[in-house]
Design an enzyme around this catalytic site. Structure first.
Site, mmCIF file in Angstrom:
data_model
loop_
_atom_site.group_PDB
_atom_site.id
_atom_site.type_symbol
_atom_site.label_atom_id
_atom_site.label_comp_id
_atom_site.label_asym_id
_atom_site.label_seq_id
_atom_site.Cartn_x
_atom_site.Cartn_y
_atom_site.Cartn_z
ATOM 1 N N HIS A 162 47.481 43.673 33.542
ATOM 2 C CA HIS A 162 46.437 44.408 34.278
ATOM 3 C C HIS A 162 45.853 43.525 35.372
ATOM 4 O O HIS A 162 45.773 42.303 35.229
ATOM 5 C CB HIS A 162 45.348 44.947 33.350
ATOM 6 C CG HIS A 162 44.515 43.919 32.640
ATOM 7 N ND1 HIS A 162 43.375 43.373 33.203
ATOM 8 C CD2 HIS A 162 44.629 43.349 31.419
ATOM 9 C CE1 HIS A 162 42.820 42.521 32.342
ATOM 10 N NE2 HIS A 162 43.575 42.482 31.259
ATOM 11 N N ASP A 169 42.738 44.263 36.965
ATOM 12 C CA ASP A 169 41.277 44.293 37.042
ATOM 13 C C ASP A 169 40.701 43.153 36.216
ATOM 14 O O ASP A 169 41.370 42.577 35.351
ATOM 15 C CB ASP A 169 40.734 45.637 36.565
ATOM 16 C CG ASP A 169 41.016 45.891 35.084
ATOM 17 O OD1 ASP A 169 42.191 45.772 34.697
ATOM 18 O OD2 ASP A 169 40.078 46.210 34.327
ATOM 19 N N HIS A 216 36.565 36.056 30.007
ATOM 20 C CA HIS A 216 35.313 36.828 29.976
ATOM 21 C C HIS A 216 34.075 35.943 30.118
ATOM 22 O O HIS A 216 32.961 36.455 30.179
ATOM 23 C CB HIS A 216 35.188 37.670 28.705
ATOM 24 C CG HIS A 216 36.173 38.782 28.606
ATOM 25 N ND1 HIS A 216 35.924 39.939 27.893
ATOM 26 C CD2 HIS A 216 37.419 38.939 29.120
ATOM 27 C CE1 HIS A 216 36.968 40.747 27.964
ATOM 28 N NE2 HIS A 216 37.895 40.140 28.714
ATOM 29 N N GLU A 248 41.861 48.021 32.625
ATOM 30 C CA GLU A 248 41.924 47.610 31.222
ATOM 31 C C GLU A 248 40.579 47.102 30.724
ATOM 32 O O GLU A 248 40.233 47.274 29.553
ATOM 33 C CB GLU A 248 42.985 46.519 31.052
ATOM 34 C CG GLU A 248 43.383 46.240 29.599
ATOM 35 C CD GLU A 248 42.459 45.278 28.876
ATOM 36 O OE1 GLU A 248 42.453 45.286 27.624
ATOM 37 O OE2 GLU A 248 41.732 44.504 29.548
#
Length: 444
Positions: free
Chosen positions: A88, A90, A417, A152
Site C-alpha cells: 500500500h 498511503d 506509525h 490501507e
C-alpha cells in the site's frame, strides 16, 4: 535454489530502488479525511511511473468511494502460475509533536537507514516489488498481478472493490509485503495476524455539569462511572477480562522481554502487562486498549461533576476468534459493568477479522527456502499483533491461493506509525531477492 544471477542483479538495482523510495517518502500520501488529496494522487502516479521504469505497464484503477489503487497484470505463460503482489502507498499521519527528530516527509539517511513517514510502512513493500520485477526486466517467468492500495491505513474501500471484481485478483499465490522481521538480518514468515474490534461507549448521569462541592459524594459523576467500566476490562496484571474470547499460547519464534522493552520504549522500572510468553501476549492472546476519550483538558478543568463521558475501546483478538462475536461480547461487557444505573450507549465502531496462514502450501515452503538462501540463515515463523482486513477478502475471492506474508518493516528499529520511522535498505534487497527466487522456483 540458485541465487548466482539474481543476487548481483538486484544488488545492482538498489541505487535506483533507493532513489524511488526517497521520492515516495517525500510525498505525504496520508489518505485520512482532512488531509490534502493532491499528495495521495501524486503518489499513485509515482508508483505507476516507477513500475513503468521496471518494464511493467501499471495503471491507476478507480476505487469507488475512495482513493485509487495501482494495478497491473502480466499474463502467465502457458502452464505457469500467477502471483499477486500486494502493498500500500498511503501512510499514517506524522505530527511533529510525536517526537520526530527529522522532517517526516523529507527523506533522510542516517546510520545506513532511510528515515521518513512511510519509509517502512509500506513504501518499502512497493520497493520490494519494484526490485523483484526489475530483476526480471519486467518479464517474470510466471503471471503477475499487482495491487498497490491507497487506503490501507484508514477506511479502506478496496475490500468492496475486490468483492465486486473477484476476477481482478485471481492468483495461485498472494505475496503481501506489509510485514517485517523482528530484527534486521533475521528472516521470518508471518503466519498469524490478530484481528481488531472497536466500540464507542458513552455514559450519561446528569442533565448538566454541577458543582462538585455541593453535589459530590451523592450525585454520580460520568467520568468516574466510565473509569470504573474501563477498569473492569482487565485484571491487575493487564489480562483481558472480556469473557468468551479465544486465547492461546504461541509455539513459533519467541519474542524476548528485553527486545520488547527496547522496541516499545518501555520506561525503566515499568512492568510489562499480561501473563504468558511475550510472543503469546502479542500474537495469540487478546488485548484491550483505550484509544481515545472525550475529556476536559487539565488546563480547562473546573470544580464540577461531569454529566457525560465517552471513550473508544479496542480489543485485539487472536486467530480463531469470530470478530463479530468478539465485538458483541466487548459491548455486552461494557454495558454490564456500568455502575449506579447510569445511562449507557455502546455501539460498534470497527470489525477487522484475524488471519491465519497455513504452512503446508507449496509457495509457503518455497518462500521459506528462498528467504533462507537470501539471508543465508534459517527462517522462523512469527505472528503479528496488527490486522489487515483485506486478507480475508482476498482469501474469499481466491480460496485456492497460497498466502505469503513478508516485508522490510523490522520490529527493532522501523517504528512504524510512530516518530522517526525508518527502513534498512538491506532488508528491501534481501526480501526482493527472496521474492524473485520464489517466482523463479514457481516457474520450474
Amino acid at each position: 535454489m540458485d541465487d548466482s544471477s539474481l543476487r548481483p542483479k538486484i544488488q545492482g538495482l538498489m541505487p535506483q530502488i533507493n532513489d524511488d523510495l526517497e521520492a515516495m517518502v517525500a510525498l505525504a500520501s496520508c489518505a485520512f479525511p482532512g488531509f490534502p488529496s493532491e499528495p495521495v494522487h501524486a503518489m499513485a502516479q509515482h508508483v505507476v511511473d516507477a513500475f513503468g521504469r521496471c518494464g511493467v505497464d501499471a495503471e491507476i484503477t478507480a476505487i469507488p468511494g475512495g482513493y485509487p489503487a495501482v494495478t497491473a497484470e502480466i499474463p502467465a505463460p502457458e502452464g505457469k502460475p500467477t502471483v499477486l503482489l500486494y502493498a500500500h502507498y498511503d501512510v499514517q499521519p506524522a505530527p511533529k509533536e510525536q517526537g520526530w527528530t527529522t522532517e517526516p516527509f523529507t527523506p533522510t539517511w542516517k546510520d545506513g537507514r532511510l528515515f521518513g513517514r512511510g519509509a517502512a510502512d509500506d513504501k518499502s513493500g512497493i520497493a520490494i516489488h519494484l526490485a523483484t520485477l526489475a530483476a526480471f526486466d519486467g518479464k517474470p517467468p510466471v503471471g503477475v498481478r499487482i495491487v498497490i492500495e491507497g487506503e490501507e491505513e484508514t477506511v479502506s474501500h478496496l475490500e468492496a472493490w475486490v468483492e465486486a471484481n473477484p476476477d481482478q485478483v485471481q492468483a495461485d499465490v498472494m505475496v503481501v509485503a506489509d510485514m517485517g522481521n523482528l530484527a534486521v538480518g533475521e528472516p521470518v514468515l508471518t503466519i498469524d495476524l490478530r484481528g481488531h474490534v472497536k466500540a464507542v461507549v458513552e455514559v450519561r448521569t446528569l442533565a448538566q455539569p454541577v458543582h462538585s462541592g455541593l453535589f459530590g459524594g451523592a450525585a454520580p459523576d460520568a467520568w468516574m462511572a466510565l473509569i470504573k467500566m474501563l477498569s473492569s476490562l482487565i485484571d491487575d496484571e493487564g489480562n483481558c477480562l472480556v469473557e468468551g474470547i479465544a486465547s492461546g499460547e504461541w509455539d513459533g519464534a519467541e519474542y524476548s522481554e528485553d527486545v520488547l522493552r527496547t522496541n516499545a520504549g518501555v520506561l525503566d522500572g515499568v512492568d510489562l502487562v499480561g501473563t504468558g510468553s511475550v510472543a503469546s501476549r502479542l500474537w495469540s492472546k487478546p488485548s484491550i486498549s483505550v484509544l481515545g476519550m472525550d475529556a476536559t483538558p487539565v488546563a480547562e478543568a473546573s470544580n464540577v461533576l461531569q454529566p457525560t463521558a465517552r471513550a473508544i475501546v479496542a480489543m485485539r483478538i487472536p486467530p480463531g476468534q469470530d470478530p463479530r462475536d468478539a465485538v458483541e461480547k466487548l459491548m455486552a461487557h461494557l454495558r454490564a459493568a456500568a455502575p449506579w444505573n447510569v445511562q449507557v450507549d455502546v455501539h460498534q465502531d470497527k470489525v477487522s477479522p484475524p488471519f491465519t496462514q497455513g504452512t503446508d502450501g507449496r509457495a509457503f515452503g518455497l518462500m521459506r527456502e528462498a528467504l533462507a538462501v537470501a539471508y543465508r540463515r534459517e527462517v522462523e515463523t512469527v505472528g503479528s499483533g496488527g490486522s489487515i482486513p483485506l486478507l480475508d477478502t482476498l482469501r474469499d475471492a481466491a480460496p485456492q491461493a497460497d498466502f505469503v506474508l513478508i516485508g522490510a518493516e523490522d520490529a527493532a528499529l522501523a517504528n512504524i506509525h510512530g516518530p522517526n520511522e525508518s527502513v534498512d535498505p538491506s532488508e528491501i534487497e534481501r526480501m526482493a531477492l527472496a521474492q524473485a527466487l520464489l517466482i523463479q522456483s514457481l516457474a520450474e
